[in-house]
Design an enzyme around this catalytic site. Sequence first.
Site, PDB file in Angstrom:
ATOM      1  N   ASP A   1     -11.561  31.757 -13.877  1.00  0.00           N
ATOM      2  CA  ASP A   1     -13.123  30.848 -13.563  1.00  0.00           C
ATOM      3  C   ASP A   1     -12.992  31.050 -12.039  1.00  0.00           C
ATOM      4  O   ASP A   1     -13.772  31.275 -11.315  1.00  0.00           O
ATOM      5  CB  ASP A   1     -13.463  29.789 -14.206  1.00  0.00           C
ATOM      6  CG  ASP A   1     -14.284  29.933 -15.678  1.00  0.00           C
ATOM      7  OD1 ASP A   1     -14.478  30.785 -16.015  1.00  0.00           O
ATOM      8  OD2 ASP A   1     -13.427  28.781 -16.404  1.00  0.00           O
TER       9      ASP A   1
ATOM     10  N   ALA B   1     -13.692  24.869 -14.503  1.00  0.00           N
ATOM     11  CA  ALA B   1     -12.986  26.137 -14.421  1.00  0.00           C
ATOM     12  C   ALA B   1     -11.341  26.531 -15.215  1.00  0.00           C
ATOM     13  O   ALA B   1     -10.604  24.684 -14.093  1.00  0.00           O
ATOM     14  CB  ALA B   1     -12.720  26.251 -13.113  1.00  0.00           C
ATOM     15  N   ASP B   2     -11.233  27.141 -15.722  1.00  0.00           N
ATOM     16  CA  ASP B   2     -10.011  28.233 -15.494  1.00  0.00           C
ATOM     17  C   ASP B   2      -9.196  28.699 -13.877  1.00  0.00           C
ATOM     18  O   ASP B   2     -10.265  29.108 -13.281  1.00  0.00           O
ATOM     19  CB  ASP B   2      -9.111  28.597 -17.051  1.00  0.00           C
ATOM     20  CG  ASP B   2      -9.781  29.652 -16.782  1.00  0.00           C
ATOM     21  OD1 ASP B   2     -10.201  30.151 -16.334  1.00  0.00           O
ATOM     22  OD2 ASP B   2      -9.775  30.322 -18.176  1.00  0.00           O
ATOM     23  N   SER B   3      -8.195  29.518 -14.109  1.00  0.00           N
ATOM     24  CA  SER B   3      -7.162  30.331 -13.717  1.00  0.00           C
ATOM     25  C   SER B   3      -8.690  31.328 -13.283  1.00  0.00           C
ATOM     26  O   SER B   3      -9.053  32.125 -11.572  1.00  0.00           O
ATOM     27  CB  SER B   3      -6.073  30.365 -13.067  1.00  0.00           C
ATOM     28  OG  SER B   3      -5.966  31.227 -14.732  1.00  0.00           O
TER      29      SER B   3
END
Length: 144
Positions: A101, A97-99
Amino acid sequence: MAAISGASSISLRSIPPRSHQNLALSRTNGLRSISLSDHGRSSLSFGLQQRSVRLSVSCAQAKPETVEKVCTIVRKQLALPDDSAVTGESKFAALGADSLDTVEIVMGLEEEFGISVEEDSAQSIATVQDAADLIEKIIEKNKA
């Protein structure tokens, strides 16, 4: 002479040399003292500042069904297979997960549980367990 009280940082400044002057730095509350003697050379003065320490302890853990709902939402938001290993200890970053997400996960949690998560609280979520604990805390707060 200076007294120290729970100091965690030290700032230094030089002072002009004075011949045959003894400088002492002592600490109250029974702790050892440090003495610096000036023998015609420049000496140091220690300025100490107390720094507060933030400690957060949380003993309550979310119900297993809350953790499982969060796992399901995380799998859905990250398009992970249903059999992927997502547990309470799973970190969003480790799941890919990135920011963006993470924002979408929080939005999905808000929708599923009918809550509103403040931005400061949302930024403190790193694991599935963090999210589940926060959800139950918000739900409990809303009941009161």
